[in-house]
Design a protein around this motif. Structure first.
Motif, short mmCIF file in Angstrom:
data_model
loop_
_atom_site.label_atom_id
_atom_site.label_comp_id
_atom_site.label_asym_id
_atom_site.label_seq_id
_atom_site.Cartn_x
_atom_site.Cartn_y
_atom_site.Cartn_z
N ILE A 28 0.84 -1.20 0.00
CA ILE A 28 0.00 0.00 0.00
C ILE A 28 0.87 1.25 0.00
O ILE A 28 0.54 2.25 -0.65
N LYS A 29 2.01 1.20 0.67
CA LYS A 29 2.90 2.37 0.68
C LYS A 29 3.48 2.63 -0.71
O LYS A 29 3.65 3.79 -1.12
N ARG A 30 3.77 1.56 -1.45
CA ARG A 30 4.35 1.74 -2.79
C ARG A 30 3.34 2.36 -3.75
O ARG A 30 3.68 3.27 -4.52
N ILE A 31 2.09 1.89 -3.71
CA ILE A 31 1.11 2.46 -4.63
C ILE A 31 0.79 3.90 -4.25
O ILE A 31 0.66 4.77 -5.12
N LEU A 32 0.72 4.19 -2.96
CA LEU A 32 0.44 5.56 -2.54
C LEU A 32 1.59 6.49 -2.90
O LEU A 32 1.38 7.64 -3.31
N LEU A 35 1.38 7.51 -6.38
CA LEU A 35 0.29 8.47 -6.57
C LEU A 35 0.64 9.86 -6.01
O LEU A 35 -0.17 10.79 -6.12
N GLY A 36 1.82 9.96 -5.40
CA GLY A 36 2.22 11.24 -4.79
C GLY A 36 1.81 11.36 -3.34
O GLY A 36 1.71 12.46 -2.81
N ASP A 37 1.55 10.24 -2.70
CA ASP A 37 1.15 10.19 -1.28
C ASP A 37 -0.05 11.09 -0.98
O ASP A 37 0.02 12.03 -0.17
N PRO A 38 -1.18 10.81 -1.62
CA PRO A 38 -2.37 11.64 -1.39
C PRO A 38 -2.85 11.61 0.05
O PRO A 38 -3.49 12.57 0.51
N GLN A 39 -2.55 10.55 0.77
CA GLN A 39 -3.00 10.43 2.18
C GLN A 39 -2.36 11.48 3.06
O GLN A 39 -2.89 11.79 4.15
N ASN A 40 -1.25 12.04 2.63
CA ASN A 40 -0.55 13.06 3.42
C ASN A 40 -1.01 14.47 3.07
O ASN A 40 -0.55 15.43 3.70
N LYS A 41 -1.90 14.61 2.11
CA LYS A 41 -2.32 15.93 1.64
C LYS A 41 -3.72 16.31 2.12
O LYS A 41 -4.25 17.34 1.72
N LEU A 121 -1.96 -5.56 -5.69
CA LEU A 121 -2.69 -5.13 -4.51
C LEU A 121 -3.77 -6.14 -4.16
O LEU A 121 -4.35 -6.77 -5.05
N VAL A 122 -4.05 -6.29 -2.87
CA VAL A 122 -5.22 -7.05 -2.45
C VAL A 122 -6.41 -6.10 -2.47
O VAL A 122 -6.27 -4.88 -2.61
N THR A 123 -7.61 -6.65 -2.31
CA THR A 123 -8.83 -5.86 -2.46
C THR A 123 -8.84 -4.61 -1.59
O THR A 123 -9.09 -3.49 -2.06
N PHE A 124 -8.57 -4.78 -0.29
CA PHE A 124 -8.70 -3.64 0.62
C PHE A 124 -7.62 -2.59 0.37
O PHE A 124 -7.86 -1.40 0.56
N GLU A 125 -6.43 -3.01 -0.08
CA GLU A 125 -5.40 -2.03 -0.44
C GLU A 125 -5.87 -1.16 -1.62
O GLU A 125 -5.68 0.06 -1.62
N TYR A 126 -6.45 -1.81 -2.60
CA TYR A 126 -6.95 -1.08 -3.77
C TYR A 126 -8.02 -0.09 -3.35
O TYR A 126 -8.02 1.08 -3.76
N GLU A 127 -8.96 -0.54 -2.51
CA GLU A 127 -10.03 0.34 -2.03
C GLU A 127 -9.47 1.52 -1.24
O GLU A 127 -9.94 2.66 -1.37
N THR A 128 -8.47 1.26 -0.42
CA THR A 128 -7.84 2.31 0.37
C THR A 128 -7.17 3.34 -0.52
O THR A 128 -7.29 4.56 -0.31
N ALA A 129 -6.46 2.86 -1.55
CA ALA A 129 -5.82 3.78 -2.49
C ALA A 129 -6.85 4.62 -3.23
O ALA A 129 -6.66 5.83 -3.44
N LEU A 130 -7.96 4.01 -3.62
CA LEU A 130 -9.05 4.74 -4.28
C LEU A 130 -9.55 5.89 -3.39
O LEU A 130 -9.75 7.01 -3.85
#
Length: 425
Positions: A28-32, A35-41, A121-130
């Motif tokens: 999950i950290k690699r995909i985020l 994406l530019g780490d949207p979770q930190n913005k 990615l597993v299902t929940f990782e994909y959903e989290t990234a979305l």
């Protein structure tokens, strides 16, 4: 691969595996990161707990909206449709946006796979990234993030929230984050972050030291129910925190501490909102699949209670309010990894229970129920038939309860209202 419809996205999500061989956050950290780490913005509030985390998350979302904040909400599971999982200002993600964001995420996955063919990615990782990407693209002021399971190893645990919340700690998902309540407490303490406040709710004294130790190590301020804020329930719900005293209307089967936890976490954000508006935000919050009444005479109640604590609260309440001349009929299925025997011990002898199942891999089939449960109660593998059969038996003083799993609640909503249960703009 390019998604054309929301159906394509959802079909792909549920074709993915549910677990990695290694339970860590590297994927999950690699995909985020790509994406530019949207979770930190986006500012976030992180919510975990054995029970009440969904309710608390919905309350927090409504409070933030009332305070004028553009608010994201990521919750699980869904009740009517997948889009409920990701919300913006109380509205489910539209199909068009789901497709747009999924294509962004998928393009990053394909780039990563060029360097590492084994990346997936597993299902929940994909959903989290979305969710994180959607909240970032819409410039949310805050996003309320409910964990999937646990805390430390949950795929959402890639944020440094403004406030962390632990609602309750009890036995659930023991095979994944247990087996002991101490193990579960250690896992949930993983969302406590350095120098960020944590709100603790109805936490057993036996495991409270585990959470306080983690908070001390991270230099996190602790706000503990009963010590730093209080809630009392009589004819109404009386909440007190510092110089704030608010009275909320009592609601059926609403845990007063869920409300108190949410309001306390909101106050820690220091956003201006009058107490009357706080009261209004709480009173107007509807939580899908939790004591959801779809018929009043006779009463039909849908509730996704799926562990001992939640089921005990639900059945205790219904046994109290049930008319003396009425019966409690129950349609129940659960997931295989739950404490099935202990849950069914909570039913009273006079309760008319029917066992069923739903088309989901973890759902109990007949032989998954303990022998004594199978011997005591009828089983109908067709939940539609079982539900209609129970409805036909009801008199005006009876109650029909559908419970044990949000998957069953969702399925019954499809039976009752198939158009509105699946319609999208």
């Amino acid at each position: 691969m390019k998604f054309l419809t929301a159906h394509d996205v959802i079909k792909h999500l549920y074709s993915l595996p549910h677990l990695h061989p290694k339970n860590d956050l590297s994927f999950i950290k690699r995909i985020l990161s790509s994406l530019g780490d949207p979770q930190n913005k986006v500012k976030t509030i992180h919510v975990t707990g054995t029970n009440g985390k969904g309710s608390t998350s919905y309350y927090l979302s409504n409070l933030l909206q009332k305070a004028g904040q553009k608010t994201g909400l990521f919750v699980s599971p869904y009740v009517r449709e997948f889009n409920e999982r990701i919300q913006l200002n109380g509205q489910d993600i539209p199909n068009s946006d789901l497709v747009k964001v999924a294509n962004i995420v998928e393009s990053k996955i394909e780039l990563l796979q060029k360097d590492d063919p084994n990346f997936a990615l597993v299902t929940f990782e994909y959903e989290t990234a979305l969710a994180f990407e959607y909240f970032y693209l819409n410039r949310c002021d805050y996003a309320v993030i409910e964990v999937g399971i646990g805390g430390q190893h949950d795929k959402t645990n890639v944020i440094c929230p403004e406030v962390s919340v632990i609602t309750t700690i009890g036995l659930d998902h023991e095979k994944i984050i247990g087996p002991t309540i101490e193990d579960i407490a250690h896992e949930k303490s993983g969302i406590i972050k350095s120098k960020k406040p944590v709100v603790l709710g109805n936490v057993p004294q036996t495991v409270l030291p585990i959470l306080l130790k983690k908070a001390n190590e991270t230099k996190s301020s602790v706000y503990l129910l009963g010590r730093d804020y209080t809630v009392e329930t009589t004819k109404n719900i009386q909440y007190c925190f510092k110089n704030h005293q608010i009275v909320f209307a009592k609601r059926p089967l609403v845990e007063s501490y869920d409300i108190a936890i949410a309001v306390t976490a909101f106050y820690l954000l220091h956003l201006p909102l009058e107490e009357k508006m706080i009261e209004k935000a709480i009173d107007q919050t509807n939580i899908p699949g939790r004591y959801q009444i779809i018929s009043k005479a006779p009463k039909i109640v849908l509730d996704g209670a799926h562990n001992i604590q939640a089921m005990n609260n639900l059945l205790s309440f219904l046994h109290q309010v049930k008319n003396k001349d009425g019966r409690l009929y129950c349609l129940v299925t659960m997931m295989k990894d739950k404490d099935l025997k202990q849950v069914f011990d909570l039913f009273e002898d006079q309760d008319k229970v029917t066992l069923t199942t739903v088309p989901y891999p973890r759902a109990t089939k007949l032989n998954d129920f303990p022998a004594e449960v199978r011997e005591k109660y009828a089983y109908d593998a067709n939940y539609c038939h079982a539900y209609q059969n129970l409805k036909n038996k009801l008199s005006k003083n009876d109650i029909l309860l559908v419970t044990g799993s949000f998957y069953l609640v969702s399925a019954i909503l499809q039976v009752e209202d198939p158009i509105n249960a699946s319609a999208r703009d």
